[in-house]
Scaffold this active site. Structure first.
Site, PDB file in Angstrom:
ATOM      1  N   ILE B  83       0.845  -1.196   0.000  1.00  0.00           N
ATOM      2  CA  ILE B  83       0.000   0.000   0.000  1.00  0.00           C
ATOM      3  C   ILE B  83       0.880   1.246   0.000  1.00  0.00           C
ATOM      4  CG2 ILE B  83      -1.859   1.214   1.234  1.00  0.00           C
ATOM      5  CD1 ILE B  83      -2.610  -1.622   0.137  1.00  0.00           C
ATOM      6  N   ASN B 111      -0.609   3.957  15.204  1.00  0.00           N
ATOM      7  CA  ASN B 111       0.613   3.474  14.567  1.00  0.00           C
ATOM      8  C   ASN B 111       1.300   4.654  13.883  1.00  0.00           C
ATOM      9  OD1 ASN B 111       2.121   2.330  12.065  1.00  0.00           O
ATOM     10  ND2 ASN B 111       1.816   0.549  13.365  1.00  0.00           N
ATOM     11  N   ASN B 139       5.986   2.065  13.832  1.00  0.00           N
ATOM     12  CA  ASN B 139       6.127   1.183  12.675  1.00  0.00           C
ATOM     13  C   ASN B 139       7.535   1.388  12.130  1.00  0.00           C
ATOM     14  OD1 ASN B 139       6.043  -0.182  10.292  1.00  0.00           O
ATOM     15  ND2 ASN B 139       4.299   0.911   9.434  1.00  0.00           N
ATOM     16  N   CYS B 142       7.878  -1.176   8.020  1.00  0.00           N
ATOM     17  CA  CYS B 142       7.072  -1.250   6.803  1.00  0.00           C
ATOM     18  C   CYS B 142       7.970  -1.631   5.640  1.00  0.00           C
ATOM     19  CB  CYS B 142       6.385   0.072   6.501  1.00  0.00           C
ATOM     20  SG  CYS B 142       5.423  -0.026   4.981  1.00  0.00           S
ATOM     21  N   GLY B 259       0.123 -12.225  13.292  1.00  0.00           N
ATOM     22  CA  GLY B 259       0.641 -12.877  12.093  1.00  0.00           C
ATOM     23  C   GLY B 259      -0.248 -14.058  11.749  1.00  0.00           C
TER      24      GLY B 259
END
Lengths: 313, 327
Positions: B83, B111, B139, B142, B259
């Site tokens: 994204i 986040n 984060n 990424c 996950g």
């Protein structure tokens, strides 16, 4: 994962979940699932308490077996499908879905038989807006883009609008529509040739890439010729288009060139359908944004867009 | 009715609450950043107040359009996404999204992503004082922006980032989200904990790739993407176990395990491996009510195993009893 008995399957809603507002998660049952042509199937699902919906909206179907722990087998993420028709009777609602059995998900779907459970999330997206001051509707569609236009034709007809549909496919055996017996399709003549449109009095001009049905031409070219012959109607007409992107783009350009309100129903690869995964982006003009454009989401801002706002590149 | 009463009585006996640093959550089921928008997207499907906490999509200083499409593709047992941190930017987040979050009735974890330490500092310093923000999740992992992985893969760079952010984060719980795309995840975990992280969330997606063989082109415009979904669950579980044993347990730092969790059984596995809480991510795309399903199953599991608190599950993994006899 073990499979549960069908009667115990309740994937429609988890314990304590609520279905409110305009969308929800439903466990539907297959009413019919039959081939329409070489690649397309027509699936009819029955759902209880399906929220109000309108042509252009879609559902996300889980192409996998719902079970006690969630889901298993088949495809992993849901697949978006335009709603091709909707009938209500009491709490019960029937949804028409047209699809091509091409990948893991849709092939799984094509194997589902009457009575089997299918998890449906929806209705999603923004529907077509029917222009109040435009009494003529030109519906331009190709292949798997036809379902929202079928439902739209029914809705327009009920609203007293005159409509003509322009339907294209690669060849006769890829046309996902039901022929009306005894009605001949000749060249670019609008005729009541297909049940889906004829049942609401909407004539269809047919085109195929190889000329095996109707005109041997691309739909936008057929539409452009029709427009030239009916120039007097331009000020009272609106265009509604859905199909492969090049077809939609060409149709949008015709509409924009003539100043006709043009609504396009777009398709994008998407995961959630609810505005969270941010994958299904469409470039739209925005003078205030950097470089004059920004992304909007096909799932929540669309799938229906005004052709003027889309960046056609 | 009788059954409903029994269920609520049972619910009253079982303690689902967990602590993440100073923050107490009423249950250990959270949403995962990037899979649940900024707040009310899933409100039609479930009562969001039933979540332990809600984690927002990444926020960066400036608005980001994100990557060109195609941004996602399904792969065996999961999906790749690229994204590119598309988000509304800090100003619009505070003006438009935070009011929605504050009305959710559930602790909100924001986040935070950035390209430089200054980026992270700017976002964290602005958000930390706000009541609507219960936690800040860095984060640093990424995989879909050009320099997004530096902090997540270099323990020294990560230590510097967390140390500086720690200095401006005084109210909110500071969570560091670890990248699995490293040789030794205990090194980055230790670095985050030693530099002041209150909590670890793990793991972010694994870098992956898909190719369209007919076109002989990558499927994703970004070339690579982050793999999520059940395909990564065994990998994530192993990393949670490792970090719990080597870093989190000795330091007394909680882990939010994530996950590929799809159901209560997956969630219990993460808790047994050492997680204190669990995050539901990609599964939300398929069934937004997954957190409620997980909660119901978790409660039932605790009851069946005569456990009074979900906290008893953390790291409860026993040695394998089916070991072959020695010699």
């Amino acid at each position: 994962m073990e499979r549960m008995e069908k009667d115990d399957v309740v994937t429609g809603a988890a314990p304590g979940s609520q279905v409110s507002g305009s969308r929800g998660l439903f466990l539907s049952r297959v009413v019919r699932n039959e081939p329409l042509c070489r690649e397309h199937f027509r699936l009819v699902l029955e759902v209880d308490d399906f929220p109000p919906a309108a042509p252009g909206q879609f559902v996300q179907i889980l192409c996998a077996e719902p079970n006690e722990l969630g889901w298993t087998q088949g495809a992993f993420i849901r697949r978006p499908f335009s709603i091709g028709g909707l009938r209500r009777g009491g709490r019960r609602c029937e949804l028409d879905i047209l699809y091509r059995a091409l990948g893991t998900g849709t092939r799984w779907l094509s194997r589902q038989r009457k009575g089997e459970p299918v998890s449906v999330l929806g209705p999603l997206g923004r529907p077509f807006e029917i222009h109040a001051d435009r009494e003529i509707a030109w519906l331009v569609g190709g292949g798997i883009g036809l379902p929202p236009l079928i439902w739209l034709a029914q809705t327009l007809s009920a609203a007293g609008r005159r409509a003509v549909a322009f339907c294209g496919a690669r060849s006769a055996d890829f046309m996902p529509l039901t022929r009306v017996a005894g009605v001949e399709i000749v060249g670019e003549q609008p005729v009541l040739a297909f049940e889906e449109f004829a049942s609401v009095g909407v004539p269809v001009i047919t085109a195929t890439d190889d000329g095996s049905l109707g005109a041997a031409a691309r739909v936008p070219d057929v539409f452009a010729r029709y427009l030239d012959q009916h120039a007097g109607q331009i000020s009272s007409a609106a265009i509604y288009a859905c199909g492969p992107e090049p077809m939609i783009r060409a149709t949008a350009q015709i509409g924009l060139a003539h100043g006709i309100p043009t609504a396009v129903c777009l398709e994008r690869v998407m995961a959630c359908g609810m505005g969270t995964c941010q994958s299904c982006v469409v470039r739209v003009h925005d003078a205030a944004a950097e470089e004059g454009w920004r992304y909007r989401l096909c799932c929540t801002d669309g799938p229906v867009f005004d052709a003027r706002e889309v960046v056609w590149d | 009715m009788l059954q409903a009463m029994n269920e609520s009585q049972v619910a009253a006996q079982i303690d689902l609450s967990v602590r993440l640093g100073r923050l107490t959550l009423k249950n250990p089921v959270l949403t995962v950043s990037g899979t649940c928008g900024y707040g009310d997207e899933y409100a039609p499907f479930m009562d969001l107040r039933r979540l332990g906490a809600f984690t927002t999509k990444s926020v960066t200083v400036k608005e980001r359009k994100g990557n060109a499409p195609q941004r996602i593709v399904e792969t065996a047992g999961g999906m790749l996404n690229a994204i590119g941190l598309a988000n509304v930017g800090l100003d619009r987040f505070v003006a438009e999204k935070l009011p929605v979050l504050s009305r959710l009735g559930v602790p909100a974890i924001v986040n935070v992503a950035g390209h430089s330490i200054d980026d992270y500092l700017a976002v964290c310093a602005r958000l930390d004082p706000l009541d609507a923000v219960a936690g800040l999740e860095l984060n640093v992992s990424c995989p879909n922006v050009c320099d997004g992985l530096i902090f997540g893969t270099d323990p020294k760079a990560l230590a510097e980032l967390v140390k500086q952010v720690r200095a401006v984060v005084k109210r909110a719980v500071l969570i560091v989200k670890l990248s699995p795309n490293v040789t030794d995840i205990t090194a980055t975990a230790r670095s985050a904990v030693d530099s002041g992280a209150d909590c670890l969330s793990m793991i972010n997606t694994f870098v992956g790739m898909a190719i369209n063989v007919e076109r002989q082109e990558p499927v994703l415009a970004n070339l690579t993407g982050g793999l999520s979904g059940p395909a990564i669950k065994p990998l994530a579980l192993n990393l949670v176990y490792k970090v719990y044993q080597a870093v989190a347990k000795p330091a007394g730092i909680p882990i939010i395990g994530m996950g590929g969790i799809q159901n209560w059984r997956d969630a219990v596995e993460f808790l047994l491996a050492g997680a204190t809480a669990v995050g539901i991510g990609t599964a939300l795309f398929i069934d937004p009510t997954t957190p409620l399903r997980v909660l119901a199953g978790l409660e039932d599991y605790l009851r069946r195993h005569n456990l009074k608190s979900v906290r008893e599950l953390t790291g409860r993994l026993r040695p394998n009893r089916n070991e072959p006899p020695a010699g």
